[in-house]
Structure formats: structure tokens, C-alpha cells
Motif scaffolding. Structure first.
Motif, short mmCIF file in Angstrom:
data_model
loop_
_atom_site.label_atom_id
_atom_site.label_comp_id
_atom_site.label_asym_id
_atom_site.label_seq_id
_atom_site.Cartn_x
_atom_site.Cartn_y
_atom_site.Cartn_z
N ALA A 160 -0.71 12.47 6.38
CA ALA A 160 -0.40 11.17 5.78
C ALA A 160 -1.73 10.60 5.27
O ALA A 160 -2.76 10.70 5.95
N TYR A 218 -4.73 11.28 7.82
CA TYR A 218 -4.28 11.50 9.19
C TYR A 218 -3.59 12.86 9.25
O TYR A 218 -2.63 13.10 8.51
N THR A 225 -7.70 6.81 4.08
CA THR A 225 -7.81 7.54 5.35
C THR A 225 -6.77 8.64 5.39
O THR A 225 -5.62 8.45 4.99
N HIS A 239 -3.41 7.09 3.64
CA HIS A 239 -3.17 5.66 3.43
C HIS A 239 -4.51 4.93 3.42
O HIS A 239 -5.35 5.15 4.31
N ASN A 240 -4.69 4.11 2.43
CA ASN A 240 -5.85 3.23 2.37
C ASN A 240 -7.17 3.98 2.56
O ASN A 240 -8.06 3.53 3.28
N MET A 290 0.82 -1.19 0.00
CA MET A 290 0.00 0.00 0.00
C MET A 290 0.87 1.26 0.00
O MET A 290 1.83 1.35 0.76
N GLU A 291 0.50 2.19 -0.82
CA GLU A 291 1.23 3.45 -0.90
C GLU A 291 0.80 4.41 0.21
O GLU A 291 -0.37 4.48 0.57
N ILE A 292 1.76 5.12 0.75
CA ILE A 292 1.50 6.18 1.73
C ILE A 292 1.90 7.49 1.08
O ILE A 292 3.03 7.64 0.60
N THR A 293 0.98 8.44 1.07
CA THR A 293 1.25 9.78 0.55
C THR A 293 1.39 10.72 1.74
O THR A 293 0.55 10.71 2.65
N ARG A 294 2.46 11.50 1.75
CA ARG A 294 2.69 12.46 2.83
C ARG A 294 2.72 13.86 2.24
O ARG A 294 3.32 14.09 1.19
#
Length: 116
Positions: free
Chosen positions: A16, A23, A21, A18-19, A1-5
Motif C-alpha cells: 500500500a 507499506y 510512504t 499513501h502520502n 488522499m489516494e491510496i495505491t495498492r
């Protein structure tokens, strides 16, 4: 899964994703000369801006954590919150009194939201 910040710094990222959601890091006021009402209004503006940038909005908030430096400010913070929160979309929320990292900060708000 990719995390975008978003707004990545040396110590933290402001966002952040992710999926599905979003944060947010704890949001504080830049104008610490303001009272609890002014600081809360500014912080919620930061929340609106960051959620929009991430592809979300306040109607998608899943959970909110509010830290206030003194419970004497609870009513003032709540007055601003009640004006701001999306009617019919009030999220689960916790509010606690806490010593904040910067003594001039009266409120810090942490939000988790779903993408639109």
C-alpha cells in the motif's frame, strides 16, 4: 488522499502506498525447505522487488519488523541482514520470536519505507 495498492488479493495487498510512504505486507519465503539463512535471503529479495515496484528501495526504509520462529536463528538471520542492508541507511528495527502462521516459515519481515 489516494491510496495505491499493489498485488491486491482477497485477504491482503502486498503493498500500500499513501502520502509518500510504502507499506509492505509481511514477507515470507516460498522455499520453506531452506534454513533461516536461505529463507531470510529469499524474503529480503521479495522486499527489494516490492520496494522497487513501488518506487522505493532499501535505502529508504523507515522501519523494519522481523519475526523469527526461534531465536536460535537470530545470528543466521542477522548475517544475511548485515550483508543486505544499505550501509549508512540502517533503519530502526525490531526483532521478536514469534509463532508464525505457517510452521515451516522461519522468518517474516514487515517493512515501511519512504518513496524515492
Amino acid at each position: 488522499m489516494e491510496i495505491t495498492r499493489l498485488h491486491v488479493g482477497k485477504r491482503l495487498s502486498e503493498v500500500a502506498i499513501h502520502n509518500g510512504t510504502v507499506y509492505l505486507a509481511g514477507q515470507i519465503a516460498e522455499d520453506t525447505s531452506a534454513d533461516i539463512v536461505g529463507q531470510t535471503r529469499e524474503v529480503l529479495g521479495h522486499v527489494d522487488r516490492l520496494l522497487a515496484e513501488a518506487g522505493s528501495d532499501k535505502s529508504c526504509i523507515l522501519m523494519c519488523q522481523i519475526f523469527i520462529a526461534d531465536m536460535a536463528g537470530f545470528a543466521g538471520m542477522n548475517a544475511v541482514w548485515d550483508e543486505w542492508v544499505a550501509s549508512g541507511h540502517t533503519p530502526p528495527r525490531a526483532t521478536v520470536e514469534s509463532k508464525l502462521a505457517d510452521p515451516a516459515c522461519l522468518v517474516e519481515i514487515v517493512v515501511t519505507a519512504a518513496l524515492r
